[in-house]
Design a protein around this motif. Structure first.
Motif, PDB file in Angstrom:
ATOM      1  N   GLN A  85       3.172   2.728  -8.510  1.00 42.29           N
ATOM      2  CA  GLN A  85       3.082   1.267  -9.343  1.00 42.29           C
ATOM      3  C   GLN A  85       2.515  -0.005  -8.554  1.00 42.29           C
ATOM      4  O   GLN A  85       2.081   0.288  -7.443  1.00 42.29           O
ATOM      5  CB  GLN A  85       4.718   0.481  -9.287  1.00 42.29           C
ATOM      6  CG  GLN A  85       5.458   1.591 -10.310  1.00 42.29           C
ATOM      7  CD  GLN A  85       7.057   1.288 -10.128  1.00 42.29           C
ATOM      8  OE1 GLN A  85       7.435   0.435  -9.183  1.00 42.29           O
ATOM      9  NE2 GLN A  85       7.861   2.012 -10.868  1.00 42.29           N
ATOM     10  N   PRO A  86       2.114  -0.950  -9.148  1.00 40.34           N
ATOM     11  CA  PRO A  86       1.219  -1.748  -8.542  1.00 40.34           C
ATOM     12  C   PRO A  86       1.825  -2.418  -7.383  1.00 40.34           C
ATOM     13  O   PRO A  86       3.032  -2.719  -7.001  1.00 40.34           O
ATOM     14  CB  PRO A  86       1.290  -3.042  -9.398  1.00 40.34           C
ATOM     15  CG  PRO A  86       2.171  -2.848 -10.533  1.00 40.34           C
ATOM     16  CD  PRO A  86       2.424  -1.461 -10.612  1.00 40.34           C
ATOM     17  N   ALA A  87       0.804  -2.552  -6.326  1.00 37.00           N
ATOM     18  CA  ALA A  87       1.313  -3.068  -4.918  1.00 37.00           C
ATOM     19  C   ALA A  87       1.954  -4.450  -5.091  1.00 37.00           C
ATOM     20  O   ALA A  87       2.694  -4.776  -4.055  1.00 37.00           O
ATOM     21  CB  ALA A  87       0.158  -3.169  -3.945  1.00 37.00           C
ATOM     22  N   HIS A 125       2.768   1.676  -3.231  1.00 38.33           N
ATOM     23  CA  HIS A 125       1.580   2.139  -4.432  1.00 38.33           C
ATOM     24  C   HIS A 125       1.616   3.418  -4.246  1.00 38.33           C
ATOM     25  O   HIS A 125       1.187   4.419  -5.224  1.00 38.33           O
ATOM     26  CB  HIS A 125       0.212   1.232  -4.172  1.00 38.33           C
ATOM     27  CG  HIS A 125      -0.593   1.745  -5.161  1.00 38.33           C
ATOM     28  ND1 HIS A 125      -0.563   1.400  -6.647  1.00 38.33           N
ATOM     29  CD2 HIS A 125      -1.724   2.372  -5.043  1.00 38.33           C
ATOM     30  CE1 HIS A 125      -1.521   1.923  -7.244  1.00 38.33           C
ATOM     31  NE2 HIS A 125      -2.424   2.789  -6.394  1.00 38.33           N
ATOM     32  N   TRP A 166       0.860  -1.219   0.110  1.00 38.44           N
ATOM     33  CA  TRP A 166       0.010   0.072  -0.103  1.00 38.44           C
ATOM     34  C   TRP A 166       0.940   1.345   0.000  1.00 38.44           C
ATOM     35  O   TRP A 166       0.802   2.334  -0.781  1.00 38.44           O
ATOM     36  CB  TRP A 166      -0.840   0.013   1.224  1.00 38.44           C
ATOM     37  CG  TRP A 166      -1.821   0.915   1.388  1.00 38.44           C
ATOM     38  CD1 TRP A 166      -2.989   1.484   0.777  1.00 38.44           C
ATOM     39  CD2 TRP A 166      -1.675   2.082   2.464  1.00 38.44           C
ATOM     40  NE1 TRP A 166      -3.366   2.455   0.992  1.00 38.44           N
ATOM     41  CE2 TRP A 166      -2.789   2.976   2.126  1.00 38.44           C
ATOM     42  CE3 TRP A 166      -0.761   2.374   3.341  1.00 38.44           C
ATOM     43  CZ2 TRP A 166      -3.098   4.244   2.780  1.00 38.44           C
ATOM     44  CZ3 TRP A 166      -0.868   3.427   4.264  1.00 38.44           C
ATOM     45  CH2 TRP A 166      -2.036   4.397   4.021  1.00 38.44           C
TER      46      TRP A 166
END
Lengths: 266, 182
Positions: A84-86, A79, A76
Motif C-alpha cells: 500500500q502507499p507509503a 510499502h 518504506w
C-alpha cells in the motif's frame, strides 16, 4: 544570515525568555531538590544539559524517520510488506512511549559511558543521573521538538540543527536558573525566615521573584530579530549602533509587548 | 509537581488535569496490580513508565477529541503526566504489592487529594488574576486584576504562600495538642 538569525532566536528564547524552569515550570523537582549548594546545582545542570541534548537528538531522528505521519523509513517498510502507499502510515500515537524509552535508555547509556571513561566526572555527578529519567524538562524538550516536526510546514518545521540548538540552550537555561537559585539559597541559610515558610515555602517564593526577574527578558526576541534584520539590510558600520538603540526603545513600550501578556490582560 | 504550577491559572484547566490524572492513575494502578507477580525488580520502573505512557496517550487523544480547545490550552502538560512523580510513586509503593481493589481505592483517594490541591491553587490564582471562577465573574465591579497571578511568577508565589499557610496551621494545631496534653 536568515538561518543564523533563526538559530540565535531559538537559542535566546530557550535559554532566557522561555526559560524551562521559570516559564514552563518543567524540571521543578530537581530545581527545588538539588539547589542547596552551588556546586551540586552546577553538576545537576551539566547532567541535564548533557542528557537533554542526547535525548532530543535521538527523539528527533525517531520522530522524523519513523513516527511522523508519512515517515520515510516506516513508510518504506509498510510499502514493502503490504504494497500500500507509503503515505498511509502514521505511528504518531506511539510518540510518548517511544520518547520515554529513548530518555530512559539514553540516561542509562550516558551513565555507563561516563562511568567507564570519566570516573572522576562520574563521582561528581553520577548520583544525579538516575534522577534525570523522571525529569520533565527532558520529556518537555522532546515534545516541543515533536510539535515542530509533526504537521509543521515551512520555517516552522525544524531540522536536526534547530532541535539541537533548542536542546543545548534549554539545558543552559536550566543550569543558569538552578545555579542562581542555589546561590540565593546558600545566602538564605543565614537569614531569619519565618518558621512556617522554612524549606519549600521560601524556596518557592524566591523562585517566584526569580521568575518575575526573568519576565524582564520578554520582548528581547523581537528586539534581536529587528537588530539582526536591520544589520542585514544595510551593512554599514553605523548599522550596528542603530539596532542596539532600537532594541532599547522597543523593550519598554507596551505595544511591543508579546501577545501572551496582552491576551491575559484582555 | 510541574503540572501543579503550570495548569492552575484557571479552574477549568485544573479540573481537566485532575480528571486526566484520575484516569491514568486508576488504570495504571490496576494494571500494575494485576501484573505484579510477573515483575522483575530491575525492570520494574520501566514497566511502570510504559504502562503510564500508554494510558496517558489514551487520555491525551480523548481530550483532543472531545475538549479540543482545552487540549490546545493544556498543550504538552498532558503528556507530562507520564513523568509525574505521584503516579510512579503510587505504582511503586502501593500497586506493586496490594490486590486490585485496595489499589483502585488508593488511586481514587490519591487523585482526589491531588485535585483538591490543584483546585485550591487554581481558585486563588483565577480569582485574583482574572476575577473569575470557572470562567464566571465572581469579584466585585471595578476589581483590579492582578495580572501577575495568572503569569508564571504567580504560580510560584501562590504555592509558596499556601505551603507556608498549611505549615503554619499544622504547627498551631500541634502546639495546641501539646498544651492540652500537658
Amino acid at each position: 544570515m536568515e538561518y543564523m538569525s533563526s538559530l540565535v532566536l531559538i537559542a535566546v528564547s530557550a535559554a532566557l525568555i522561555n526559560n524551562f524552569v521559570l516559564h514552563y515550570f518543567v524540571g521543578i523537582c530537581p530545581f527545588l531538590g538539588v539547589s542547596r549548594r552551588v556546586d551540586m546545582a552546577f553538576g545537576m545542570g551539566a547532567a541535564v544539559t548533557f542528557v537533554v541534548s542526547i535525548a532530543v537528538g535521538l527523539s528527533w531522528m525517531f520522530t522524523y524517520f519513523i513516527l511522523q505521519p508519512g515517515a520515510p523509513l516506516s513508510g518504506w517498510i509498510w510499502h514493502g510488506v503490504t504494497g500500500q502507499p507509503a503515505e498511509a502510515v502514521d505511528l504518531s500515537i506511539l510518540n510518548y512511549i517511544v520518547y520515554i524509552f529513548v530518555i530512559a535508555s539514553s540516561v542509562q547509556l550516558v551513565e555507563m559511558y561516563v562511568r567507564k571513561f570519566f570516573p572522576s566526572l562520574y563521582k561528581s555527578f553520577g548520583v544525579f543521573l538516575p534522577l534525570i529519567t523522571t525529569n520533565c524538562a527532558i520529556l518537555f524538550a522532546c515534545l516541543m521538538v515533536m510539535q515542530h516536526i509533526v504537521g509543521a510546514t515551512g520555517p516552522e518545521a525544524w531540522g536536526l540543527d534547530k532541535a539541537m540548538v533548542l536542546a543545548v540552550f534549554a539545558g543552559v537555561g536550566f543550569t543558569v536558573a538552578i545555579v542562581i537559585m542555589a546561590g540565593i539559597r546558600e545566602d538564605l541559610d543565614h537569614c531569619d525566615v519565618p518558621k512556617p515558610l522554612r524549606g519549600a515555602g521560601i524556596t518557592l517564593i524566591v523562585a517566584g521573584i526569580l521568575a518575575l526577574a526573568f519576565m524582564g527578558f520578554t520582548g528581547m526576541d523581537r528586539g534581536l530579530e529587528q537588530a539582526i534584520h536591520s544589520a542585514n539590510n544595510n551593512d554599514t558600520p553605523t548599522a550596528a549602533v542603530e539596532p542596539a538603540r532600537q532594541v532599547r526603545q522597543t523593550l519598554p513600550s507596551p505595544e511591543n509587548a508579546p501577545t501572551k501578556i496582552e491576551s491575559t490582560r484582555g | 509537581m510541574c503540572p501543579t504550577l503550570a495548569v492552575t491559572n484557571g479552574m477549568a484547566q485544573a479540573m481537566t488535569m485532575s480528571g486526566a490524572v484520575l484516569f491514568v492513575l486508576l488504570c495504571a494502578n490496576i494494571i500494575t496490580s494485576l501484573i505484579r507477580g510477573m515483575l522483575k525488580p530491575h525492570l520494574r520502573i520501566l514497566v511502570f513508565t510504559l504502562t503510564i505512557a500508554t494510558f496517558v496517550t489514551i487520555a491525551d487523544k480523548f481530550i483532543a477529541a472531545y475538549l479540543y480547545s482545552m487540549s490546545k490550552e493544556l498543550g504538552p502538560y498532558i503528556p507530562l503526566i507520564i513523568v509525574n512523580c505521584v503516579i510512579i510513586c503510587r505504582c511503586e509503593v502501593c500497586a506493586s504489592k496490594q490486590p486490585v481493589l485496595t489499589v483502585a481505592a488508593d488511586a481514587v483517594g490519591q487523585s482526589i487529594g491531588f485535585g483538591l490541591a490543584l483546585a485550591s491553587i487554581a481558585t486563588i490564582r483565577e480569582m485574583l488574576g482574572s476575577g473569575t471562577w470557572f470562567g464566571y465573574p465572581v469579584m466585585w465591579e471595578g476589581f483590579d486584576k492582578w495580572v501577575i497571578m495568572v503569569l508564571p511568577p504567580g504560580a510560584f508565589l501562590t504555592l509558596g504562600l499556601l505551603l507556608g499557610g498549611a505549615n503554619w496551621i499544622g504547627q498551631a494545631f500541634a502546639g495546641r495538642g501539646k498544651k492540652q496534653a500537658a
